[in-house]
Design a protein around this motif. Structure first.
Motif, PDB file in Angstrom:
ATOM      1  N   ASN A   1       0.791  -1.242  -0.009  1.00 13.40           N
ATOM      2  CA  ASN A   1       0.176  -0.084  -0.055  1.00 13.40           C
ATOM      3  C   ASN A   1       0.769   1.372   0.140  1.00 13.40           C
TER       4      ASN A   1
ATOM      5  N   ARG B   1       4.092   0.951   3.148  1.00 12.92           N
ATOM      6  CA  ARG B   1       3.814   0.442   4.632  1.00 12.92           C
ATOM      7  C   ARG B   1       4.423  -0.628   4.885  1.00 12.92           C
TER       8      ARG B   1
ATOM      9  N   ARG C   1     -10.489   6.921   6.490  1.00 15.57           N
ATOM     10  CA  ARG C   1      -9.338   6.367   5.897  1.00 15.57           C
ATOM     11  C   ARG C   1      -9.266   7.031   4.618  1.00 15.57           C
TER      12      ARG C   1
ATOM     13  N   LYS D   1     -17.689  -1.898  -0.281  1.00  8.26           N
ATOM     14  CA  LYS D   1     -17.185  -0.549   0.272  1.00  8.26           C
ATOM     15  C   LYS D   1     -16.416  -0.096  -1.031  1.00  8.26           C
TER      16      LYS D   1
ATOM     17  N   VAL E   1      -3.052 -10.832   4.087  1.00 10.46           N
ATOM     18  CA  VAL E   1      -4.780 -10.747   3.874  1.00 10.46           C
ATOM     19  C   VAL E   1      -5.003 -11.256   2.539  1.00 10.46           C
TER      20      VAL E   1
ATOM     21  N   PHE F   1      -4.507  -3.381  -3.905  1.00 10.23           N
ATOM     22  CA  PHE F   1      -5.205  -2.113  -3.061  1.00 10.23           C
ATOM     23  C   PHE F   1      -3.986  -1.164  -3.412  1.00 10.23           C
TER      24      PHE F   1
HETATM   25  C1  BMA Z   1      -8.454  -2.186   4.153  1.00 13.59           C
HETATM   26  C2  BMA Z   1      -7.223  -1.257   4.819  1.00 13.59           C
HETATM   27  C3  BMA Z   1      -6.164  -1.462   3.886  1.00 13.59           C
HETATM   28  C4  BMA Z   1      -5.891  -2.909   3.461  1.00 13.59           C
HETATM   29  C5  BMA Z   1      -7.120  -3.557   3.003  1.00 13.59           C
HETATM   30  C6  BMA Z   1      -7.298  -5.209   2.793  1.00 13.59           C
HETATM   31  O1  BMA Z   1      -9.491  -2.001   4.981  1.00 13.59           O
HETATM   32  O2  BMA Z   1      -6.789  -1.838   5.945  1.00 13.59           O
HETATM   33  O3  BMA Z   1      -4.956  -1.275   4.332  1.00 13.59           O
HETATM   34  O4  BMA Z   1      -5.020  -3.047   2.396  1.00 13.59           O
HETATM   35  O5  BMA Z   1      -8.291  -3.639   4.150  1.00 13.59           O
HETATM   36  O6  BMA Z   1      -6.817  -5.842   3.870  1.00 13.59           O
END
Ligand code: BMA
Length: 316
Positions: A34, A49, A143, A200, A266, A271
């Motif tokens: 990111n 990051r 955010r 989202k 994750v 992203f």
């Molecule tokens: C989002 C943030 C991002 C992250 C994404 C996937 O809510 O926390 O920083 O890349 O989730 O985990």
């Protein structure tokens, strides 16, 4: 609703992906993802990051001549502040920086996490050697703030992403005379039900000026039985009033496909926090893969703009 003809991917992935991993970092981190991107002094600067082993994040710096091979700085660029108000609101980490160059100054917006929630910090630099914190520019539960790299009738504009249970995770536009006080907020686009971005959406890279409008890369999330999938889409905003949308591509432009996008810290995540324009109408786009590594790809700006205009989904 019809299927599009089969065509090559609109974003061509760099064959050297992932272009940066934790193995490239000279201090102990678990992830590299990111990243905000900008041009500075003839080079490309990346602020990325990283998770530490306590699960909290810091921001590192890397530079590149060609935008694909990066050299990482020996020390982190930003770690949670230990002084004053910033210390109180950054104690759980600093995340997901975006860089905007305006009037020769590089503005960095980042997520500041603490026991009080997540809000956006604004820092600035002119040389990427020292960095000065300016202000915390949102309240909690915000955010993904990107600042437009131009003023509009003397005012700064930004895209932000407040949350409300009634209107979950939409993109808004706010204005400021001085980068510190923001207001005049209006909602500009929302997730669309049963669409790839239905759960989202959030601003991604700093907007890029094109002749036909501001090109904004955003992320969209879809919940599946296997958890959330993060993909990238594109929207075109009016040049003189970025709170107005001209078109939003109905189709995503990037989805997790490579092994380092499908699995990692994750899974199923691409992203983006940054992209840079080339001289010849191209754009290099950067994204975190599975919150673990950094990846890059190239596209034609015109193709992305066409996609926003030719096959649009409604903003609401
Ligand atoms: C989002 C943030 C991002 C992250 C994404 C996937 O809510 O926390 O920083 O890349 O989730 O985990």
């Amino acid at each position: 609703m019809t299927a599009s003809p089969k065509s090559p991917p609109i974003i061509e992935r760099c064959p050297d992906n992932p272009i940066l991993t934790r193995d490239d970092i000279p201090y102990a981190v678990e992830t590299v993802h990111n990243a905000g991107i900008t041009r500075y002094d003839g080079r490309i600067i990346m602020l990325f990051r990283s998770h530490l082993r306590n699960g909290r994040s810091i921001i590192g710096i890397a530079t590149s001549e060609d935008g694909f091979k990066f050299t990482v700085g020996p020390k982190p660029f930003m770690v949670p502040s230990t002084e004053g108000r910033f210390a109180e609101y950054e104690a759980f980490g600093v995340e997901d920086p975006r860089i905007c160059c305006i009037d020769g100054e590089y503005l960095i917006t980042y997520s500041a996490y603490s026991r009080h929630g997540v809000r956006i910090g604004l820092a600035k630099t002119r040389d990427f050697r020292s960095v000065e914190r300016v202000s915390l520019i949102t309240q909690a539960d915000m955010r993904n703030v990107v600042i437009f790299p131009e003023k509009f009738n003397g005012r700064y504009a930004r895209l932000d992403r407040p949350h409300s249970e009634i209107s979950p995770w939409s993109v808004w536009c706010s204005w400021s005379p001085d980068l510190i006080h923001w207001g005049g907020s209006e909602v500009v686009m929302k997730p669309v039900p049963y669409h790839w971005d239905e759960s989202k959406i959030g601003p991604g890279a700093t907007p890029i000026r094109t002749e036909r409008g501001w090109l904004c890369i955003y992320h969209g999330v879809f919940e599946t039985m296997d958890g959330a999938v993060y993909r990238l889409g594109v929207a075109l905003h009016e040049l003189l009033d970025p709170a107005k949308i001209i078109g939003i591509s109905d189709e995503w432009v990037l989805a997790p496909e490579d092994p380092w996008e499908l699995t990692g810290y994750v899974h199923n995540v691409v992203f983006s926090c940054g992209a840079v324009e080339d001289d010849n109408g191209g754009v290099k786009i950067y994204w975190g893969g599975a919150d673990t590594v950094m990846c890059a790809g190239s596209a034609r700006l015109n193709d992305l703009v066409d996609l926003c205009l030719d096959n649009s989904r409604p903003p609401f």
